[in-house]
Design an enzyme around this catalytic site. Structure first.
Site, PDB file in Angstrom:
ATOM      1  N   HIS A   1      -8.797   4.197  -1.269  1.00 15.25           N
ATOM      2  CA  HIS A   1      -7.421   3.670  -1.126  1.00 15.25           C
ATOM      3  C   HIS A   1      -7.087   2.739  -2.292  1.00 15.25           C
ATOM      4  CE1 HIS A   1      -3.804   2.067   0.431  1.00 15.25           C
ATOM      5  NE2 HIS A   1      -4.275   1.166   1.249  1.00 15.25           N
TER       6      HIS A   1
ATOM      7  N   CYS B   1       0.829  -1.222   0.000  1.00 16.68           N
ATOM      8  CA  CYS B   1       0.000   0.000   0.000  1.00 16.68           C
ATOM      9  C   CYS B   1       0.861   1.270   0.000  1.00 16.68           C
ATOM     10  CB  CYS B   1      -0.935   0.010   1.196  1.00 16.68           C
ATOM     11  SG  CYS B   1      -1.859  -1.512   1.369  1.00 16.68           S
TER      12      CYS B   1
HETATM   13  N1  COA Z   1     -16.674   2.209   4.123  1.00 13.91           N
HETATM   14  C1  COA Z   1     -17.932   2.679   3.962  1.00 13.91           C
HETATM   15  N2  COA Z   1     -18.845   2.150   3.131  1.00 13.91           N
HETATM   16  C2  COA Z   1     -18.449   1.097   2.404  1.00 13.91           C
HETATM   17  C3  COA Z   1     -17.159   0.547   2.490  1.00 13.91           C
HETATM   18  C4  COA Z   1     -16.254   1.138   3.392  1.00 13.91           C
HETATM   19  N3  COA Z   1     -15.032   0.663   3.542  1.00 13.91           N
HETATM   20  N4  COA Z   1     -17.061  -0.495   1.646  1.00 13.91           N
HETATM   21  C5  COA Z   1     -18.249  -0.606   1.022  1.00 13.91           C
HETATM   22  N5  COA Z   1     -19.094   0.349   1.480  1.00 13.91           N
HETATM   23  C6  COA Z   1     -20.497   0.564   1.146  1.00 13.91           C
HETATM   24  C7  COA Z   1     -20.767   0.473  -0.332  1.00 13.91           C
HETATM   25  O1  COA Z   1     -20.697   1.728  -0.959  1.00 13.91           O
HETATM   26  C8  COA Z   1     -22.170  -0.072  -0.348  1.00 13.91           C
HETATM   27  O2  COA Z   1     -23.073   0.989  -0.063  1.00 13.91           O
HETATM   28  P1  COA Z   1     -24.516   1.039  -0.776  1.00 13.91           P
HETATM   29  O3  COA Z   1     -25.224  -0.209  -0.320  1.00 13.91           O
HETATM   30  O4  COA Z   1     -25.114   2.308  -0.233  1.00 13.91           O
HETATM   31  O5  COA Z   1     -24.239   1.058  -2.242  1.00 13.91           O
HETATM   32  C9  COA Z   1     -22.211  -1.004   0.853  1.00 13.91           C
HETATM   33  O6  COA Z   1     -21.211  -0.506   1.760  1.00 13.91           O
HETATM   34  C10 COA Z   1     -21.903  -2.442   0.508  1.00 13.91           C
HETATM   35  O7  COA Z   1     -20.795  -2.431  -0.370  1.00 13.91           O
HETATM   36  P2  COA Z   1     -20.006  -3.719  -0.754  1.00 13.91           P
HETATM   37  O8  COA Z   1     -19.077  -3.357  -1.876  1.00 13.91           O
HETATM   38  O9  COA Z   1     -20.937  -4.868  -0.940  1.00 13.91           O
HETATM   39  O10 COA Z   1     -19.123  -3.974   0.557  1.00 13.91           O
HETATM   40  P3  COA Z   1     -18.315  -5.231   0.836  1.00 13.91           P
HETATM   41  O11 COA Z   1     -18.929  -5.936   1.989  1.00 13.91           O
HETATM   42  O12 COA Z   1     -18.096  -5.981  -0.434  1.00 13.91           O
HETATM   43  O13 COA Z   1     -16.889  -4.615   1.269  1.00 13.91           O
HETATM   44  C11 COA Z   1     -15.314  -4.260   3.014  1.00 13.91           C
HETATM   45  C12 COA Z   1     -16.738  -3.998   2.526  1.00 13.91           C
HETATM   46  C13 COA Z   1     -15.107  -3.524   4.338  1.00 13.91           C
HETATM   47  C14 COA Z   1     -15.085  -5.764   3.245  1.00 13.91           C
HETATM   48  C15 COA Z   1     -14.319  -3.725   1.936  1.00 13.91           C
HETATM   49  O14 COA Z   1     -14.526  -2.342   1.771  1.00 13.91           O
HETATM   50  C16 COA Z   1     -12.870  -3.977   2.326  1.00 13.91           C
HETATM   51  O15 COA Z   1     -12.354  -5.086   2.162  1.00 13.91           O
HETATM   52  N6  COA Z   1     -12.136  -2.943   2.802  1.00 13.91           N
HETATM   53  C17 COA Z   1     -10.737  -3.102   3.179  1.00 13.91           C
HETATM   54  C18 COA Z   1      -9.828  -2.898   1.993  1.00 13.91           C
HETATM   55  C19 COA Z   1      -8.405  -3.240   2.342  1.00 13.91           C
HETATM   56  O16 COA Z   1      -8.123  -4.193   3.048  1.00 13.91           O
HETATM   57  N7  COA Z   1      -7.458  -2.463   1.833  1.00 13.91           N
HETATM   58  C20 COA Z   1      -6.072  -2.628   2.125  1.00 13.91           C
HETATM   59  C21 COA Z   1      -5.770  -1.954   3.399  1.00 13.91           C
HETATM   60  S1  COA Z   1      -4.143  -2.159   3.998  1.00 13.91           S
END
Ligand code: COA
Length: 388
Positions: free
Chosen positions: A336, A83
């Site tokens: 990100h 990252c």
């Molecule tokens: N923060 C806020 N809202 C989020 C979000 C987040 N991180 N991720 C998704 N959403 C929202 C979407 O916009 C969607 O909203 P809507 O229903 O109004 O359209 C809803 O939540 C569901 O989205 P979806 O894409 O199905 O979420 P998900 O369950 O597939 O993914 C996480 C959610 C948290 C698992 C994913 O964002 C994630 O893996 N984040 C971490 C990324 C990471 O690890 N990066 C490297 C870091 S070192």
């Protein structure tokens, strides 16, 4: 060593960008940076492409990107530092100029993460922690890794889920005013606190999203800056980096990142900073998860170890606070896209230092900003000090 300045920056809109290919996304940022610097792409001597690449369909993207952006023949490499890839690209461009090898170079950070689904993205992320000893045995994920840090910080220092949620509320509020942010809407504390658990104690709103995006920065030597007649360069005054074991069982504790502490110490020394809160106007820090921002306050010496929760609660990292942090929305809400993040941090710092941040502008006293970019769970750490 030659003095190096940033003379042009660009950033694409972050979010789900299925409207563009990887090269087009990179070009969105490059075009803006080239126009901002007022240079001809033919004048760029070196192009460094930073992309993690594990979720892109384009598997060896440096050459296709350079070709699409008009830098054919000037791009010998793609760099990767998880990252912190964008910072690695920036550093490579920086050292090529400070060493005298080039006079003008571009760092491009780009990532398309949404070409795969969430489960695949989480699995790929987990595999990049430490495949052999961790993912292969336990199926680790990045929310899981940072959840471990959050639990340890809560247990040792009494940090609360509410304090972590406050980081999300602040960063979403800032992103709401950033037209390039992935999420451009505010959230309430109640909404953040009632969102679903992803990996206890981290909930949906404690996580950065899975985003596509690109950023670019054009760097030049002092002589080149004079020759071009650039009147608003932002100087790179300090650079620090470090790396740590990828085997988390070897780490002594889970309440801070050694890479941040070491990278900051080196950057502060180089830039002559002994009191960061007093000597810096803003900080752009790595908030891949809300606990990461809280630990960054402490590890960057904005407050004492264990006081990060109170720092956000007191509004110390907000506009008007002791040092505004992540004014464009942070990774949490701006998004990100891994390879883009470090360069996008430089974009934000440059915009703030040139007083071009519109409604997100902070009042400048020192004309100095910090960027802090972490790769993995502190596998890599980079700190830059920029000054106008
Ligand atoms: N923060 C806020 N809202 C989020 C979000 C987040 N991180 N991720 C998704 N959403 C929202 C979407 O916009 C969607 O909203 P809507 O229903 O109004 O359209 C809803 O939540 C569901 O989205 P979806 O894409 O199905 O979420 P998900 O369950 O597939 O993914 C996480 C959610 C948290 C698992 C994913 O964002 C994630 O893996 N984040 C971490 C990324 C990471 O690890 N990066 C490297 C870091 S070192």
């Amino acid at each position: 060593m030659k003095r190096v300045g940033i003379i042009g920056v660009g950033c694409s809109r972050f979010g789900v960008r299925d409207d563009v290919a990887l090269q087009e996304l990179a070009f969105e940022a490059v075009k803006e940076a080239v126009q901002d610097a007022g240079v001809n792409p033919a004048d760029i001597e070196l192009s460094v492409v930073g992309t993690v690449g594990t979720r892109n369909y384009e598997l060896m993207p440096a050459v296709p990107i350079n070709e699409y952006c008009g830098f054919s023949g000037r791009g010998p490499m793609r760099v990767e530092a998880a990252c912190a890839t964008g910072s690695a690209a920036l550093y490579t461009a920086y050292t090529s100029i400070s060493s005298g090898m080039a006079d003008i170079a571009v760092a491009i950070g780009v990532e398309k993460m949404t070409e795969v689904d969430t489960a695949t993205s989480l699995a790929v992320g987990g595999r990049s922690g430490n495949y052999l000893f961790e993912f292969h045995q336990y199926g680790t994920t990045f929310p899981g890794y940072y959840a471990m840090y959050a639990s340890a910080h809560m247990a040792r220092y009494g940090t609360t889920e509410k304090q972590m949620a406050m980081v999300a509320v602040k960063n979403h509020r800032n992103a709401a005013l950033n037209p390039k942010a992935h999420f451009q809407k505010e959230i309430s504390l109640e909404k953040a606190l009632s969102s679903k658990y992803v990996a206890y104690p981290l909930k949906l709103f404690d996580c950065s999203p899975i985003s596509d995006g690109a950023a670019a920065a054009i760097l030049a030597s002092e002589e080149k800056i004079r020759e071009l007649g650039v009147d608003n360069p932002v100087w790179i005054d300090g650079v620090g980096y470090s790396s740590d074991t990828s085997n988390l069982t070897k780490r002594p504790d889970y309440v801070g990142l050694r890479t941040t502490v070491e990278a900051a110490a080196a950057a502060y020394k180089m830039a002559g900073i002994d009191n960061p809160v007093k000597q810096l106007d803003i900080a752009v820090v790595h908030d891949c998860f809300t606990i990461a921002e809280i630990m960054a306050y402490e590890d960057l010496r904005f407050c004492s170890k264990g006081e990060g929760g109170k720092f956000i609660e007191n509004g110390d990292s907000d506009f008007g606070g002791r040092i505004p942090v992540n004014t464009f929305g942070g990774l949490k809400a701006k998004g990100h896209p891994l390879g883009a993040t470090g360069v996008a941090m430089a974009y934000e710092a440059v915009k703030q230092l040139r007083e071009e941040a519109g409604p997100l502008q902070v009042d400048l006293k020192n004309y100095r900003a910090l960027t802090h970019n972490i790769g993995g769970t502190g596998h890599f750490g980079w700190v830059f000090i920029l000054r106008r």
